[in-house]
Scaffold this motif. Sequence first.
Motif, PDB file in Angstrom:
ATOM      1  N   SER A  28       0.856  -1.180   0.000  1.00  0.00           N
ATOM      2  CA  SER A  28       0.000   0.000   0.000  1.00  0.00           C
ATOM      3  C   SER A  28       0.894   1.232   0.000  1.00  0.00           C
ATOM      4  O   SER A  28       1.068   1.903   1.017  1.00  0.00           O
ATOM      5  CB  SER A  28      -0.930  -0.008   1.223  1.00  0.00           C
ATOM      6  N   TYR A  50      -6.249   4.825  -5.506  1.00  0.00           N
ATOM      7  CA  TYR A  50      -5.668   3.534  -5.143  1.00  0.00           C
ATOM      8  C   TYR A  50      -5.250   3.597  -3.679  1.00  0.00           C
ATOM      9  O   TYR A  50      -4.453   4.452  -3.294  1.00  0.00           O
ATOM     10  CB  TYR A  50      -4.433   3.230  -5.987  1.00  0.00           C
ATOM     11  N   CYS A  51      -5.793   2.701  -2.866  1.00  0.00           N
ATOM     12  CA  CYS A  51      -5.333   2.568  -1.481  1.00  0.00           C
ATOM     13  C   CYS A  51      -4.271   1.474  -1.467  1.00  0.00           C
ATOM     14  O   CYS A  51      -3.079   1.769  -1.497  1.00  0.00           O
ATOM     15  CB  CYS A  51      -6.485   2.257  -0.540  1.00  0.00           C
ATOM     16  N   ASP A  57      -2.079  -1.087  -3.490  1.00  0.00           N
ATOM     17  CA  ASP A  57      -1.578  -0.961  -4.857  1.00  0.00           C
ATOM     18  C   ASP A  57      -2.346  -1.844  -5.836  1.00  0.00           C
ATOM     19  O   ASP A  57      -2.705  -2.982  -5.526  1.00  0.00           O
ATOM     20  CB  ASP A  57      -0.100  -1.330  -4.921  1.00  0.00           C
ATOM     21  N   ARG A  58      -2.607  -1.285  -7.028  1.00  0.00           N
ATOM     22  CA  ARG A  58      -3.208  -1.943  -8.188  1.00  0.00           C
ATOM     23  C   ARG A  58      -4.716  -2.120  -8.080  1.00  0.00           C
ATOM     24  O   ARG A  58      -5.351  -2.550  -9.029  1.00  0.00           O
ATOM     25  CB  ARG A  58      -2.578  -3.308  -8.478  1.00  0.00           C
ATOM     26  N   ARG A 104      -8.112  -0.296  -7.907  1.00  0.00           N
ATOM     27  CA  ARG A 104      -8.677   1.027  -8.174  1.00  0.00           C
ATOM     28  C   ARG A 104     -10.097   1.129  -7.629  1.00  0.00           C
ATOM     29  O   ARG A 104     -10.938   0.259  -7.859  1.00  0.00           O
ATOM     30  CB  ARG A 104      -8.689   1.287  -9.683  1.00  0.00           C
ATOM     31  N   GLN A 117      -9.133  -4.220 -10.961  1.00  0.00           N
ATOM     32  CA  GLN A 117      -7.716  -4.252 -11.297  1.00  0.00           C
ATOM     33  C   GLN A 117      -7.565  -4.573 -12.779  1.00  0.00           C
ATOM     34  O   GLN A 117      -8.115  -5.561 -13.272  1.00  0.00           O
ATOM     35  CB  GLN A 117      -6.928  -5.283 -10.496  1.00  0.00           C
ATOM     36  N   CYS A 133       4.432  -4.117  -8.219  1.00  0.00           N
ATOM     37  CA  CYS A 133       3.637  -2.890  -8.063  1.00  0.00           C
ATOM     38  C   CYS A 133       4.388  -1.665  -8.566  1.00  0.00           C
ATOM     39  O   CYS A 133       3.771  -0.716  -9.086  1.00  0.00           O
ATOM     40  CB  CYS A 133       3.263  -2.695  -6.595  1.00  0.00           C
ATOM     41  N   GLU A 192       4.036   7.591 -11.488  1.00  0.00           N
ATOM     42  CA  GLU A 192       2.832   6.777 -11.636  1.00  0.00           C
ATOM     43  C   GLU A 192       2.545   6.490 -13.112  1.00  0.00           C
ATOM     44  O   GLU A 192       2.511   7.396 -13.937  1.00  0.00           O
ATOM     45  CB  GLU A 192       1.620   7.454 -11.009  1.00  0.00           C
ATOM     46  N   GLU A 236      -0.126   3.959 -13.942  1.00  0.00           N
ATOM     47  CA  GLU A 236      -1.207   2.988 -13.797  1.00  0.00           C
ATOM     48  C   GLU A 236      -1.984   2.826 -15.108  1.00  0.00           C
ATOM     49  O   GLU A 236      -2.020   3.720 -15.954  1.00  0.00           O
ATOM     50  CB  GLU A 236      -2.175   3.427 -12.702  1.00  0.00           C
TER      51      GLU A 236
END
Length: 367
Positions: free
Chosen positions: A34, A49-50, A52-53, A55, A101, A256, A364, A366
């Motif tokens: 996280s 995102y809290c 990781d990965r 949403r 995700q 991550c 970032e 993502e």
Amino acid sequence: MALNQVGLERLGTSVTDKIGENKNLIINGSQIISQRATSATGKTTTGFYCTDRFRFLNNNIGTFTLAQSTDAPTGFSKSLRLDCTTADTSIGAGDFLGVDQGIEGFNVQQLDYGLSSAKSITISFYVKSTTTGTYTFEIYMNEGEYFNSKTYTISSANTWERKTITFSGNTSNTIADDNTRGLTCNFWLSNGSNFEGGTFSDGTWHNTTNRRVHSSQVNIASSTDNDWSITGLQAEVGSVATDFEHRSFAQELALCQRYFEKSYDVGTTAGTATSSGSLNNGGLTGVNNASHATRASIRYKVTKRASPTVTTFDLSGNSGKCNFPDTSSNVTMTVLQAGFNGCAVETAAVTSTDTRCYYHFTAESEL
């Protein structure tokens, strides 16, 4: 016994064990990483995102607190928890709520989608909620927006339950072999009427929006007493759900970091006032131009999925800034030439006496 099998067993590892490695297409399914924050309050919009990965998806449905929780089933230490803090029982037609995700196209080519040999994919996870009833889990392809949904049932409130769902392969449509979203795993938690009303998918591939969600889908936003937690998410090729693949913390973190990386220590939120882990570009002042701007390079620990959005922070946590401690000044820092493996940074003009520059960064990329 074959020679190679003998060698593996002498090392204490069987051939069967080796076959199972890297079977999980999901990253951070155990919620142990996280990097951005371990909790966040008042979340109302899509994109946060809290852990990781994973949403958070929210289009006009209530308000939630998200947290990396230590409440987890046996064999796990962490979960992702959503807690409703502002209820919403009047859901607009186009509103939606969920967690997803995205999986890169590069990582799902073994599914053979678009061919007669298209393979099944099996999803397994642990879930816990205050609210029993019917929930919808969906996988979808970004190419052509093809959807496939099935339901799972939470039978007992406030109890960890393991669920398994198998989806047939899509023989008609291919997934691009690139770094964009190839396949997405999506947990529906509330929805408007636009997403139901047609014949529910129930395991068939389609591209019709009103077939995506079951008509009995729970509205997790119906009360501030409601919460929902997830961990142990696994997506694997085939029609059998096997035991969850636990990767080491270091392995999971590196996976991550392809999507998000920070200079801050593990457990420290970006923007925190701290010098721990900061970059120090000493001795570079004034070497590039007459205005004495400092230039330096950042090299990422892991190659990014795409050229990332890079943000710098001074040691007080101000974004777009850096520190020059020789004169105790905070100045603007600009990101230049960002690429998959690194970028350059340049500060605003400083004096020739400023010989050290400190800063943090996040990068970032993502899906």
